[in-house]
Design a protein around this motif. Structure first.
Motif, short mmCIF file in Angstrom:
data_model
loop_
_atom_site.label_atom_id
_atom_site.label_comp_id
_atom_site.label_asym_id
_atom_site.label_seq_id
_atom_site.Cartn_x
_atom_site.Cartn_y
_atom_site.Cartn_z
N PRO A 6 0.82 -1.20 0.00
CA PRO A 6 0.00 0.00 0.00
C PRO A 6 0.86 1.26 0.00
CG PRO A 6 0.00 -1.03 2.17
CD PRO A 6 0.68 -1.98 1.23
N ALA A 7 0.33 2.34 -0.56
CA ALA A 7 1.04 3.62 -0.56
C ALA A 7 1.15 4.17 0.86
CB ALA A 7 0.33 4.62 -1.46
N ALA A 8 0.21 3.79 1.72
CA ALA A 8 0.22 4.21 3.12
C ALA A 8 -0.72 3.32 3.90
CB ALA A 8 -0.23 5.67 3.25
N VAL A 9 -0.52 3.28 5.21
CA VAL A 9 -1.41 2.54 6.10
C VAL A 9 -2.00 3.52 7.10
CG1 VAL A 9 -1.62 0.69 7.80
CG2 VAL A 9 -0.10 0.40 5.83
N LEU A 10 -3.32 3.55 7.17
CA LEU A 10 -4.06 4.47 8.03
C LEU A 10 -4.64 3.69 9.20
CD1 LEU A 10 -5.94 6.37 5.17
CD2 LEU A 10 -3.63 6.77 6.06
N TRP A 11 -4.31 4.14 10.40
CA TRP A 11 -4.67 3.42 11.62
C TRP A 11 -5.77 4.11 12.41
CZ3 TRP A 11 -1.99 -0.80 14.09
CH2 TRP A 11 -0.89 -1.29 13.37
N ASP A 12 -6.77 3.35 12.80
CA ASP A 12 -7.66 3.78 13.88
C ASP A 12 -6.89 3.68 15.19
OD1 ASP A 12 -10.19 4.34 15.27
OD2 ASP A 12 -10.08 2.22 15.86
N MET A 13 -7.38 4.36 16.23
CA MET A 13 -6.67 4.32 17.51
C MET A 13 -7.40 3.48 18.55
SD MET A 13 -5.18 7.46 19.86
CE MET A 13 -6.76 7.96 20.58
N ASP A 14 -8.53 3.97 19.07
CA ASP A 14 -9.22 3.31 20.17
C ASP A 14 -9.77 1.95 19.73
OD1 ASP A 14 -9.23 5.48 22.33
OD2 ASP A 14 -10.07 6.55 20.61
N GLY A 15 -9.28 0.89 20.37
CA GLY A 15 -9.73 -0.45 20.04
C GLY A 15 -8.89 -1.13 18.98
#
Length: 223
Positions: A6-15
């Motif tokens: 992937p060009a980037a990885v986007l992360w959620d935080m809580d959980g």
């Protein structure tokens, strides 16, 4: 064009990155009970992944006689107090996978509906610079499940959202990332994701590697 990674990885935080959901539930319960109301575990689960402004509005219907901003500040203060007292409860494998992404020089962004001071409190305690960008709930007009936050994350990284992979644990978060156009890996924690639009479901991030992320992206992004 779909790349092998992937060009980037986007992360959620809580959980997803941190196990803070019990802290949020405790803060919500304490606040509502302080105003004479009651808050069930089932009601709390319904708010997981949603924006804090929606949560604040629900709190008001439960008798909390504060403004939305006051409620958000109260909840955030209580969660940060617990993080300070008990430390950051990283989700299994999350911090390790994030570190491997950084070593591989794959851009990353944190995309959370927590407010900025909460997001940075967590990110600043990773032990390394984990994110090239942070998008928090007070950076967007529309909370998850609206796609705005994920569009903003890709924009800040200067990448095409359709070439990004997002990691999420909640139905609102998965809906947000999917609607934005990212390939989405769902990692269920406190709520089930059976009917979510996640492209891939992993039971945990424990033991997962950048190669696993790339493989998921290559397969799902090609569809």
């Amino acid at each position: 064009m779909t790349h092998s990674a992937p060009a980037a990885v986007l992360w959620d935080m809580d959980g997803t990155l941190v196990n803070t959901e019990p802290y949020w539930i405790a803060a919500e319960t304490e606040l509502i009970e302080a105003f004479g109301g009651s808050w069930s575990h089932e009601e709390a689960l319904q708010l997981i992944g949603s924006g804090l402004w929606r949560s604040a509005q629900i709190m008001q219907t439960k008798g909390v006689a504060l403004t939305e901003v006051e409620i958000i500040d109260n909840l955030t203060d209580k969660v940060i107090e617990q993080l300070v007292e008990f430390g950051i409860p990283w989700r299994p494998g999350a911090r390790e996978l994030l570190m491997e992404l950084r070593e591989a020089r794959i851009p990353t962004a944190l995309v959370t509906m927590s407010v900025g001071r909460m997001a940075h409190h967590v990110a600043d305690r990773l032990g390394f610079v984990g994110f090239d960008a942070v998008v928090s709930g007070d950076d967007v007009t529309n909370s998850k499940p609206h796609p705005e936050a994920y569009h903003r994350g890709a924009e800040l990284l200067g990448v095409d959202i359709t070439q990004c992979l997002a990691i999420e644990d909640s139905p609102p978060g998965i809906a947000s990332a999917s609607a934005a156009g990212a390939v989405v890996i769902g990692v269920p924690f406190m709520v089930e994701l059976i009917d979510s639009p996640a492209d891939v479901l992993w039971p945990t991030l424990d033991g997962r590697t950048v190669s696993d992320l790339s493989a998921a992206f290559l397969i799902e992004g090609a569809r």
